[in-house]
Design a protein around this motif. Structure first.
Motif, PDB file in Angstrom:
ATOM      1  N   ARG A  25       0.829  -1.202   0.000  1.00 49.87           N
ATOM      2  CA  ARG A  25       0.000   0.000   0.000  1.00 49.87           C
ATOM      3  C   ARG A  25       0.863   1.250   0.000  1.00 49.87           C
ATOM      4  N   ALA A  26       0.446   2.235  -0.770  1.00 49.33           N
ATOM      5  CA  ALA A  26       1.155   3.511  -0.803  1.00 49.33           C
ATOM      6  C   ALA A  26       0.763   4.334   0.418  1.00 49.33           C
ATOM      7  N   LEU A  27       1.748   4.842   1.141  1.00 49.74           N
ATOM      8  CA  LEU A  27       1.490   5.595   2.358  1.00 49.74           C
ATOM      9  C   LEU A  27       2.148   6.964   2.282  1.00 49.74           C
ATOM     10  N   GLU A  28       1.648   7.861   3.117  1.00 52.20           N
ATOM     11  CA  GLU A  28       2.221   9.206   3.187  1.00 52.20           C
ATOM     12  C   GLU A  28       3.605   9.156   3.842  1.00 52.20           C
ATOM     13  N   PRO A  29       4.526  10.003   3.406  1.00 47.15           N
ATOM     14  CA  PRO A  29       5.849  10.028   4.056  1.00 47.15           C
ATOM     15  C   PRO A  29       5.724  10.386   5.541  1.00 47.15           C
ATOM     16  N   ASP A  30       6.585   9.798   6.337  1.00 46.93           N
ATOM     17  CA  ASP A  30       6.562  10.018   7.782  1.00 46.93           C
ATOM     18  C   ASP A  30       7.696  10.964   8.152  1.00 46.93           C
ATOM     19  N   ASP A  31       7.334  12.143   8.669  1.00 46.61           N
ATOM     20  CA  ASP A  31       8.363  13.124   9.033  1.00 46.61           C
ATOM     21  C   ASP A  31       8.468  13.261  10.548  1.00 46.61           C
ATOM     22  N   TRP A  32       8.350  12.121  11.237  1.00 49.63           N
ATOM     23  CA  TRP A  32       8.352  12.134  12.702  1.00 49.63           C
ATOM     24  C   TRP A  32       9.675  12.625  13.259  1.00 49.63           C
ATOM     25  N   SER A  33       9.573  13.395  14.312  1.00 46.30           N
ATOM     26  CA  SER A  33      10.744  13.757  15.101  1.00 46.30           C
ATOM     27  C   SER A  33      10.331  13.707  16.568  1.00 46.30           C
ATOM     28  N   PRO A  34      11.187  13.206  17.446  1.00 45.91           N
ATOM     29  CA  PRO A  34      10.786  13.011  18.852  1.00 45.91           C
ATOM     30  C   PRO A  34      10.584  14.329  19.584  1.00 45.91           C
ATOM     31  N   ARG A  35       9.573  14.326  20.426  1.00 54.88           N
ATOM     32  CA  ARG A  35       9.377  15.467  21.312  1.00 54.88           C
ATOM     33  C   ARG A  35      10.349  15.361  22.481  1.00 54.88           C
ATOM     34  N   ARG A  36      10.757  16.513  22.976  1.00 55.25           N
ATOM     35  CA  ARG A  36      11.683  16.512  24.108  1.00 55.25           C
ATOM     36  C   ARG A  36      10.980  15.908  25.330  1.00 55.25           C
ATOM     37  N   PRO A  37      11.612  14.932  26.007  1.00 52.55           N
ATOM     38  CA  PRO A  37      10.976  14.331  27.189  1.00 52.55           C
ATOM     39  C   PRO A  37      10.879  15.337  28.328  1.00 52.55           C
ATOM     40  N   PRO A  38       9.849  15.222  29.158  1.00 50.35           N
ATOM     41  CA  PRO A  38       9.708  16.155  30.294  1.00 50.35           C
ATOM     42  C   PRO A  38      10.861  15.972  31.279  1.00 50.35           C
ATOM     43  N   ASN A  39      11.276  17.090  31.876  1.00 47.65           N
ATOM     44  CA  ASN A  39      12.363  16.982  32.855  1.00 47.65           C
ATOM     45  C   ASN A  39      11.793  16.496  34.190  1.00 47.65           C
ATOM     46  N   PRO A  40      12.655  15.997  35.081  1.00 47.79           N
ATOM     47  CA  PRO A  40      12.178  15.438  36.356  1.00 47.79           C
ATOM     48  C   PRO A  40      11.315  16.397  37.163  1.00 47.79           C
ATOM     49  N   ALA A  41      11.632  17.697  37.120  1.00 50.91           N
ATOM     50  CA  ALA A  41      10.850  18.653  37.897  1.00 50.91           C
ATOM     51  C   ALA A  41       9.414  18.722  37.394  1.00 50.91           C
ATOM     52  N   HIS A  42       9.245  18.705  36.065  1.00 51.34           N
ATOM     53  CA  HIS A  42       7.894  18.739  35.503  1.00 51.34           C
ATOM     54  C   HIS A  42       7.142  17.455  35.831  1.00 51.34           C
ATOM     55  N   LEU A  43       7.834  16.306  35.743  1.00 51.26           N
ATOM     56  CA  LEU A  43       7.184  15.041  36.092  1.00 51.26           C
ATOM     57  C   LEU A  43       6.736  15.029  37.547  1.00 51.26           C
ATOM     58  N   LEU A  44       7.573  15.573  38.416  1.00 48.62           N
ATOM     59  CA  LEU A  44       7.234  15.624  39.839  1.00 48.62           C
ATOM     60  C   LEU A  44       6.023  16.524  40.067  1.00 48.62           C
ATOM     61  N   ALA A  45       6.011  17.682  39.402  1.00 48.16           N
ATOM     62  CA  ALA A  45       4.890  18.616  39.557  1.00 48.16           C
ATOM     63  C   ALA A  45       3.599  18.002  39.027  1.00 48.16           C
ATOM     64  N   ASP A  46       3.680  17.318  37.881  1.00 49.42           N
ATOM     65  CA  ASP A  46       2.488  16.663  37.325  1.00 49.42           C
ATOM     66  C   ASP A  46       1.973  15.582  38.261  1.00 49.42           C
ATOM     67  N   ALA A  47       2.895  14.829  38.866  1.00 44.94           N
ATOM     68  CA  ALA A  47       2.493  13.759  39.766  1.00 44.94           C
ATOM     69  C   ALA A  47       1.773  14.314  40.995  1.00 44.94           C
ATOM     70  N   VAL A  48       2.311  15.384  41.568  1.00 44.78           N
ATOM     71  CA  VAL A  48       1.680  15.994  42.739  1.00 44.78           C
ATOM     72  C   VAL A  48       0.301  16.527  42.372  1.00 44.78           C
ATOM     73  N   ARG A  49       0.200  17.207  41.230  1.00 47.63           N
ATOM     74  CA  ARG A  49      -1.089  17.751  40.805  1.00 47.63           C
ATOM     75  C   ARG A  49      -2.116  16.651  40.584  1.00 47.63           C
ATOM     76  N   ASP A  50      -1.703  15.576  39.891  1.00 45.33           N
ATOM     77  CA  ASP A  50      -2.637  14.481  39.623  1.00 45.33           C
ATOM     78  C   ASP A  50      -3.103  13.816  40.918  1.00 45.33           C
ATOM     79  N   ASN A  51      -2.179  13.633  41.863  1.00 43.27           N
ATOM     80  CA  ASN A  51      -2.552  12.984  43.122  1.00 43.27           C
ATOM     81  C   ASN A  51      -3.521  13.839  43.937  1.00 43.27           C
ATOM     82  N   LEU A  52      -3.380  15.171  43.831  1.00 40.91           N
ATOM     83  CA  LEU A  52      -4.241  16.057  44.592  1.00 40.91           C
ATOM     84  C   LEU A  52      -5.608  16.236  43.954  1.00 40.91           C
TER      85      LEU A  52
END
Length: 488
Positions: free
Chosen positions: A163-190
């Protein structure tokens, strides 16, 4: 907004240990063709590169949350390397099936690298007859059938022309830093009490898992010190080692339909009766004999219509059906009728989905169903079954990968704790293909079980032929009126 690992998916990550790697595998055999357009490793890489965009999770890895304040999250792998995941291997030509299965056994024994996306595919060359094999490994946490299907489902086409498919121009998004993950975790838990409860449960399970592993190490140390391994359990239940043995068996769908026509039931019933007969013969060859064993409790994932269960991309839900395989019954026909009776009760509920309907679902592939079936079997461990048997009706027309025709497809189901034997079955293009996964130490004679499968089917075929010869002239078989035969 982070993409947090769901509690059910996290369960499969928590259950994983060196003795119980939580990945599904599939062996697919192809005719690569000849000439410059022959299917090769480079062609497989390009095929996956073209289609991986449809399963974004295959380019994501796990990232933990500081302090384990919440479940891990899925993040794009900024170092994603397709060459790491799509590997090339070869057998000494002409490679035999036994050599291929020895290679497969060693590969599936190894857990996946958790620092990378949780999948691998091996392109194996050198098989006799000029064939090639694809061996895929995908973690159970990756394929839920809801948000993500198995990559193998996307690599196969109904026609040789890709099957003919559209070209894929994927590029990775920058992963969240630990501080952002920690803040998200606290917010979600609350803000979400359910998220906090999941976090507490995760911590409790982690502590219990640590205690279990310390106990396992103590038992291993004792076994090493005494020079013998403690043997607790039964013939088909017991502790697992880190090594596996894989056995495959190829049979023909027409033989199961012949038995069904003579004795009634469905093709699925005949397959389970064949498994029952094989287990009986195999158990009787063991030094332990059958030890008074009359039944083997099996979990058989089935496709159902049930709004209370999580919907899958297959158009149905997958539920566990438990059946007692009558290994103590000496008559093959009686074993078949007993298995049929168990599934008749399931069909009478009105929830069951016919195999021909399931195989006809657009985009359906057995690999995804096997992945979901393994998840169901793992979740149902508390119900006390002894063996899992996942039977998937696949398409009865040939499928192709980059123009190469797929000749056979063998499932390689994972083993769950204290369950050293699992059986997967896939029907495809006129064949019925068994994949047996066994613990290498606890069940060293898994190849004998494969031979018993063939013998059990032959026994049913012989009895069916004799039954037809004895039938009065003009009598219809269990098939019903002419033209009304079922495909299930």
């Amino acid at each position: 907004m982070v993409d947090r690992v769901r509690p059910r998916d996290l369960t499969f990550l928590e259950q994983e240990s060196p003795q119980t790697p939580q990945h599904n595998a599939t062996i697919e055999i192809f005719d690569p063709g000849e000439g410059p357009d022959a299917f090769d490793h480079a062609g497989l890489v390009e095929l996956i590169r073209d289609r991986i965009a449809f399963v974004p999770r295959y380019r994501q890895r796990l990232q933990g949350v500081p302090g384990h304040l919440a479940n891990p999250v899925w993040v794009d792998d900024e170092k994603f390397d397709l060459g790491f995941h799509v590997r090339r291997s070869a057998l000494p030509r002409p490679g035999t099936s036994a050599q291929l299965l020895e290679l497969v056994s060693r590969i599936v024994s190894r857990p996946l690298d958790r620092s990378r996306p949780l999948w691998e595919i091996y392109f194996v060359e050198g098989l006799e007859g000029g064939r090639v094999a694809l061996l895929s490994k995908t973690h159970q946490a990756l394929v839920d059938g809801v948000h993500t299907v198995d990559l193998g489902q996307l690599l196969l086409d109904l026609q040789p022309a890709a099957r003919a498919l559209e070209p894929d121009d994927w590029s990775p998004r920058r992963p969240p830093n630990p501080a952002h993950l920690l803040a998200d975790a606290v917010r979600d838990n609350l803000t979400d009490p359910g998220e906090l409860l999941d976090t507490v449960r995760t911590g409790s399970r982690a502590l219990a898992r640590t205690a279990d592993r310390r106990s396992e190490r103590a038992r291993a140390f004792l076994a090493a010190a005494t020079g013998r391994r403690p043997r607790t359990g039964s013939v088909i239940t017991g502790p697992l080692s880190q090594q596996r043995r894989v056995v495959t068996v190829e049979t023909r769908l027409a033989d199961y339909r012949r038995v069904r026509e003579a004795h009634g039931g469905t093709v699925n019933d005949v397959i389970l009766a064949t498994v029952t007969g094989a287990l009986r013969s195999w158990l009787m060859t063991r030094a332990e004999s059958m030890g008074g064993l009359r039944q083997v409790r099996a979990v058989v994932p089935v496709s159902v219509i049930d709004e209370e269960l999580e919907a899958t991309s297959l158009g149905t839900q997958i539920a566990a059906h438990f059946v007692d395989l009558p290994v103590g019954e000496p008559s093959p026909v009686v074993r078949l009728h007993q298995v049929s009776y168990s599934f008749q009760a399931h069909k009478d509920t009105g929830r069951s989905v016919a195999a021909n309907r399931l195989a006809g679902i657009a985009g359906f592939a057995p690999t995804t169903f096997h992945a979901i079936g393994s998840r169901v079997a793992s979740v149902e461990l508390r119900r006390g079954y002894q063996i899992s048997v996942t039977n998937v009706p696949g398409p009865q027309a040939p499928l192709y990968a980059a123009g190469a025709r797929m000749l056979a497809s063998y499932p390689v189901p994972p083993l769950t704790p204290d369950h050293p034997l699992a059986i997967g079955v896939t029907s495809y293009d006129g064949g019925v293909y068994y994949g047996i996964t066994a613990d290498r130490d606890w069940i060293p004679d898994a190849d004998l079980l494969g031979a018993c499968l063939r013998e059990a089917l032959d026994e049913l075929i012989d009895l069916s032929s004799a039954s037809r010869q004895r039938a009065p002239r003009g009598r219809r078989t269990a098939r019903g009126p002419k033209g009304s035969a079922k495909d299930t």
